[in-house]
Scaffold this motif. Structure first.
Motif, PDB file in Angstrom:
ATOM      1  N   ASP A 225      44.043  37.393  32.709  1.00 40.07           N
ATOM      2  CA  ASP A 225      43.608  38.678  32.149  1.00 40.07           C
ATOM      3  C   ASP A 225      42.151  38.963  32.506  1.00 40.07           C
ATOM      4  N   ALA A 226      41.322  37.919  32.403  1.00 37.25           N
ATOM      5  CA  ALA A 226      39.904  38.105  32.749  1.00 37.25           C
ATOM      6  C   ALA A 226      39.766  38.452  34.220  1.00 37.25           C
ATOM      7  N   LEU A 227      40.572  37.823  35.035  1.00 34.39           N
ATOM      8  CA  LEU A 227      40.491  38.090  36.471  1.00 34.39           C
ATOM      9  C   LEU A 227      40.932  39.520  36.779  1.00 34.39           C
ATOM     10  N   LYS A 228      42.060  39.913  36.196  1.00 41.96           N
ATOM     11  CA  LYS A 228      42.564  41.275  36.437  1.00 41.96           C
ATOM     12  C   LYS A 228      41.559  42.322  35.974  1.00 41.96           C
ATOM     13  N   ALA A 229      40.920  42.028  34.841  1.00 46.58           N
ATOM     14  CA  ALA A 229      39.965  42.997  34.280  1.00 46.58           C
ATOM     15  C   ALA A 229      38.758  43.192  35.198  1.00 46.58           C
ATOM     16  N   ARG A 230      38.440  42.156  35.968  1.00 45.06           N
ATOM     17  CA  ARG A 230      37.252  42.242  36.815  1.00 45.06           C
ATOM     18  C   ARG A 230      37.540  42.884  38.176  1.00 45.06           C
ATOM     19  N   LEU A 231      38.815  42.990  38.553  1.00 39.83           N
ATOM     20  CA  LEU A 231      39.127  43.546  39.869  1.00 39.83           C
ATOM     21  C   LEU A 231      38.659  44.994  39.975  1.00 39.83           C
TER      22      LEU A 231
END
Lengths: 520, 451
Positions: A225-231
């Protein structure tokens, strides 16, 4: 004094039989001290005989460029040389001596057939700039190994020239950057999960990117989730290690890759731990765009006390045109061609350039190909299975005595991760490591990965027998119990090694990097 | 499978201990779509030792072995005689199969060897200190440029025209991504490197990179270039691809170079079709904390005994991550060992003698070749490598020589395909492995081809 224990195979230490006397030489029987070559050699002694001694006349054309002052290089006779290096060798632990459980470094048996094949004059004694029709066999080795790597990973192309794993990372990131720039989409950020190798952020920074961390979840995987949010439009790509450095498979890699691709970025996979999945999983099926493979880890080329390594990189269709030169290609007539700058055709026209002077680590290619052919597709699959089986066996055999932070989150892959949680007050992972030395083992990887406090990362590999694992487990259990009990003697371990604990602070504060003495 | 010790009974017992029903249970975290049900199709299965050896020997047999023919190739990789004891010693399992010396108490063999290597390299190159080796000469060259940028806080590197074109290629690749500017001086066999380099230096210049001897074999004085660089606040980086030369000619460090990098393959390592090789990296002591790569340092243990450890690792990737001086996390340990053993066998006396023999044989070869009508020497001051101009393009002549069983040098057409003006040039390297008969065979074959 030792005596066999009840099981008949593990000597039991009997304490308190008196102090050993000092010796005149400082040696202890077969444990020998060895001076530096600068202390025993002479600038006038040599261990070689030359032909054509008379030919050695000084030259006038070099004039004032001739070397005048002494260089200060000591020489030894051949007999002294053999003895010096043989004695030094005996101060080293090595995989040939026993189980070498360095996690993420993968120390497995190094078959001697690999060495024999790499030394065939047809491979060892050919020059990188010989006319290509005189080195068809050498080019065939590069091509054949490359084909195996492409098929084992399910990718589209391979660059063979990177000299080591970290060099391969650089190759992959440069290809990503070249591909993005080719579509007029320069991006500035690479995302790197916390559990990544330290080389990953250093690599991205060297390739001109800003590096941002992505946290790990409580179960030791990437926080999706953190990764997706940063894309976003500034993210060039993500670097993920799979299996990761906690020894776990990143279950969500395909989901991550799809999200990264949808956002216009690309996926780099650190393939250092490919040995855990070779023959069972193709990273290409999980959406990876580039991945390096450490030949010394997965394919058993020896690491020689620090190197050489070799880090070929496999590429997806999207990145293949941007891979570096040179390339080896085979034409329909069975001939191998070396594609360099001047001969690059359309499909290499976007290559990002050259990474090394010649064609990569040929001596490692011949070893790795020998290993791959010895195992074949069926054997390589068995390699991954046995590596994973051995690691889980170690994990489950020690989790009652060593804290295993991710033991509840499923099987580990090729390495088992423990922490210093539960050791007595004042005792650390370092004490466990040094205690293992006295047991006759090289310690596991310590204090890595950083996501776990006092990490101990154990990688037994597939070339250890059950009996060897049982003995190692017994030894680690014994040391762990001593650390849990707070046994003071552990704090000064090792006691039986060539050296006691070394003062690393002194070495860094007052660096002495070369031998300094006026006499030679 | 001969390398895998587990029996099926072992595997069953171990799965029981783990509490898994089958090996597949250990791969449950692999998503269904990525699970392979059996060995990858289209790839062969395991093979016996004999079968593998037969296959590999077949491939090796398709190469023309350098040692079996008159051989004159150099251009960054040199064929020298390696004493038998070098390979014997590096094959000792305690060296061959050790890892990076992370646990110094049981890695003193590798560490002491690296300390000795560092000292040998520093002395040979004429510098205060050296590191524990890099991948190869070309990557060491780029790392030196990066280091000069950190030292001077500038980002413009001047590359002399005689720098190996592949080394230039590596620097070009890297500079595209780091934003460094490269000023490439014109490539010509008889370029006046000192004048050209001095003219190119300005207040933005971080370093001047000069190969010594250069790609064409020229040996020249580095002192004027060092002076010009230092006067402008820039560093001089010298690149040595043939370290044996330094047994005869002045070291770059002694002539004012601030960083000296090189390819150590000549000593102990062998040709190996281009790798693995061993990068040499040395510099002035004041730059130690900007130096890339591993360093071994002397210290004491808890009992006061001398010992060695890897040190100053706070510069390295695993501590400072994106602030590291490079992303390198390895060295060429085994190749460094081979280099160091060969150097120990030679000693100063042997190295000087070896260098003198190389030089004398190269002079004899140059004389034999230039006696052929139409062949002219372009590099009057050389060590063991020189450039001649042929009356026609050299590249097809090199191929024709190979058909006659002579590996007769590296054509400048291969190294500089984009420079038609150099196409007639041939770079010839001569080492102690070349016999008088080889020289005669080379000259005779070349004369026939040019007739």
């Amino acid at each position: 004094m030792n005596k066999p224990n009840a099981a008949g195979w593990r000597p039991e230490m009997i304490a308190g039989e008196g102090e050993a006397p000092a010796t005149f030489t400082g040696n202890r029987a077969l444990m020998l001290e060895e001076p530096l070559i600068f202390e025993i050699g002479s600038t006038s002694r040599t261990g070689v005989d030359f032909e054509d001694k008379a030919a050695a006349a000084p030259s006038s054309v070099l004039g004032n460029l001739l070397r005048s002052d002494p260089i200060g290089l000591p020489g030894l006779s051949e007999a002294e040389t053999v003895r010096h290096y043989t004695r030094l060798s005996r101060q080293n632990y090595a995989i040939d001596l026993g189980l070498f459980p360095l996690g993420s470094c993968t120390m497995k048996h190094n078959p001697r057939l690999n060495e024999k094949m790499a030394r065939l004059p047809g491979f060892a004694d050919v020059h990188p700039l010989q006319p290509v029709d005189t080195v068809q066999g050498a080019l065939a080795v590069i091509h054949e190994l490359g084909e195996w790597l492409v098929k084992l990973t399910g990718m589209a192309a391979v660059a063979m020239s990177p000299k080591a794993g970290a060099h391969g990372e650089l190759c992959g990131i440069l290809a990503i950057r070249a591909a993005l720039e080719a579509r007029g989409d320069a991006r500035s950020v690479i995302l790197v999960p916390e559990s990544a190798h330290g080389t990953n952020p250093a690599t991205a920074a060297f390739a001109g990117y800003k590096v941002e961390d992505i946290p790990a979840t409580a179960d030791g995987r990437v926080d999706v989730d953190a990764l997706k949010a940063r894309l976003g439009p500034d993210v060039a790509g993500v670097m993920i290690t799979n299996p990761n450095t906690c020894g776990l498979f990143e279950r969500d890699l395909k989901t991550i890759a799809d999200a990264v691709h949808a956002a216009g970025g690309l996926v780099y996979c650190d393939g250092a731990n490919f040995n855990a999945i070779v023959g069972r999983v193709r990273p290409g099926d999980l959406g990876v765009d580039a991945m390096h493979i450490n030949l010394h880890k997965t394919f058993s080329t020896p690491h020689g006390g620090g190197g050489p390594g070799s880090g070929p990189v496999v590429f997806s269709e999207a990145l293949a045109p941007f891979a570096p030169l040179p390339f080896v290609e085979k034409t329909a007539d069975g001939r191998y061609h070396l594609v360099e700058e001047e001969t690059a055709g359309d499909h290499h026209g976007s290559a990002f350039g050259r990474m090394v002077a010649f064609h990569g680590q040929m001596g490692m290619f011949s070893r790795a190909l020998t290993y791959i052919l010895s195992h074949g597709a069926d054997g390589l699959r068995q390699v991954a299975e046995d590596a994973v089986l051995n690691a889980n066996y170690v994990l489950r055999s020690l989790e009652d005595v060593l804290d295993a932070p991710f033991a509840a989150s499923g099987p580990c892959m090729h390495e088992a991760l423990f922490s210093d949680n539960g050791l007595a007050e004042g005792f650390s992972t370092l004490d466990v490591a040094k205690g293992l030395i006295d047991e006759g083992y090289h310690p596991m990887t310590v204090y890595f990965p950083l996501v776990v406090h006092g990490a101990m990362l154990v990688e037994p590999t597939e070339t250890e027998s059950k009996a060897a694992l049982d003995q190692f487990i017994g030894a680690l259990r014994h040391v762990a119990e001593r650390a849990r009990a707070g046994e003071e003697a552990l704090k000064t371990a090792p006691h039986f090694a060539p050296r006691a604990r070394l003062d690393e602070t002194l070495a860094a504060r007052k660096p002495v990097l070369v031998w300094k003495d006026a006499t030679i | 499978m001969r390398y895998l010790p587990l029996t099926n009974e072992d595997r069953s017992a171990m799965l029981d201990r783990i509490g898994a029903g089958s090996i597949d249970d250990l791969f449950v975290d692999v998503p269904e779509l990525a699970r392979l049900s059996g060995p990858i199709e289209g790839l062969p299965h395991h093979a016996s030792e004999m079968a593998v050896e037969r296959h590999m020997r077949g491939l090796a047999g398709r190469n023309l072995v350098a040692g079996e023919v008159p051989f004159f190739l150099g251009a960054g990789a040199y064929r020298h005689h390696v004493p038998a004891s070098v390979d014997h010693l590096i094959q000792r399992g305690e060296f061959l199969t050790a890892y990076t010396p992370y646990q110094p108490e049981i890695a003193q063999g590798t560490l002491q060897m690296l300390f000795e290597f560092q000292t040998q390299v520093a002395r040979l190159l004429g510098c205060d200190i050296a590191n524990a080796s890099m991948y190869d000469g070309s990557t060491a060259c780029w790392e030196a440029i990066g280091m000069a940028g950190r030292v001077t806080k500038r980002s413009k590197a001047v590359l002399a025209g005689g720098l190996h074109p592949h080394y230039v290629g590596v620097a070009r690749t890297m500079a595209k991504f780091t934003g460094d500017t490269l000023v490439e001086l014109p490539v010509a066999v008889d370029a006046d490197t000192a004048t050209a380099a001095s003219a190119a230096i300005d207040g933005e210049t971080s370093c001047v990179v000069v190969q010594y001897p250069d790609i064409f074999g020229n040996v020249f004085d580095l002192r004027p270039i060092a002076d010009a660089a230092h006067a402008a606040g820039a560093l001089l980086i010298a690149v040595v691809t043939e370290p044996v030369a330094l047994g005869l000619i002045e070291s770059p460090g002694a002539m004012g170079a601030d960083i000296v990098v090189g390819e150590g393959q000549s000593l102990g390592v062998g040709l190996q079709f281009g790798g693995p090789y061993v990068g040499l990296f040395a510099c002035k002591e004041k730059y130690v904390r900007q130096m890339p790569g591993r360093l071994c340092g002397e210290t004491v243990d808890a009992n006061g005994k001398r010992g060695f450890v890897l040190t100053l690792s706070t510069r390295e990737q695993h501590i400072r991550r994106e602030k590291a001086t490079s992303n390198i996390c390895t060295n060429s340990g085994l190749c460094a060992l081979a280099f160091s053993i060969h150097m120990t066998l030679l000693g100063e006396a042997g190295l000087r003698q070896l260098a003198a023999i190389n030089h004398a044989k190269a002079q004899a070869t140059a004389s034999a070749l230039t006696a052929i009508p139409g062949v002219t020497l372009r590099t009057p001051a050389f060590f063991n490598e020189f450039t001649v101009d042929l009356p026609d393009e050299a590249r097809p002549i090199v191929r024709a020589l190979a058909d006659k069983g002579v590996l007769g040098g590296v054509s400048l057409g291969r190294l500089y395909p984009e420079q038609p003006g150099l196409a007639n040039g041939l770079v010839v390297a001569v080492t102690e492995t070349v016999t008088d008969a080889d020289i005669t065979a080379f000259a005779t074959s070349l004369k026939e081809l040019l007739a």
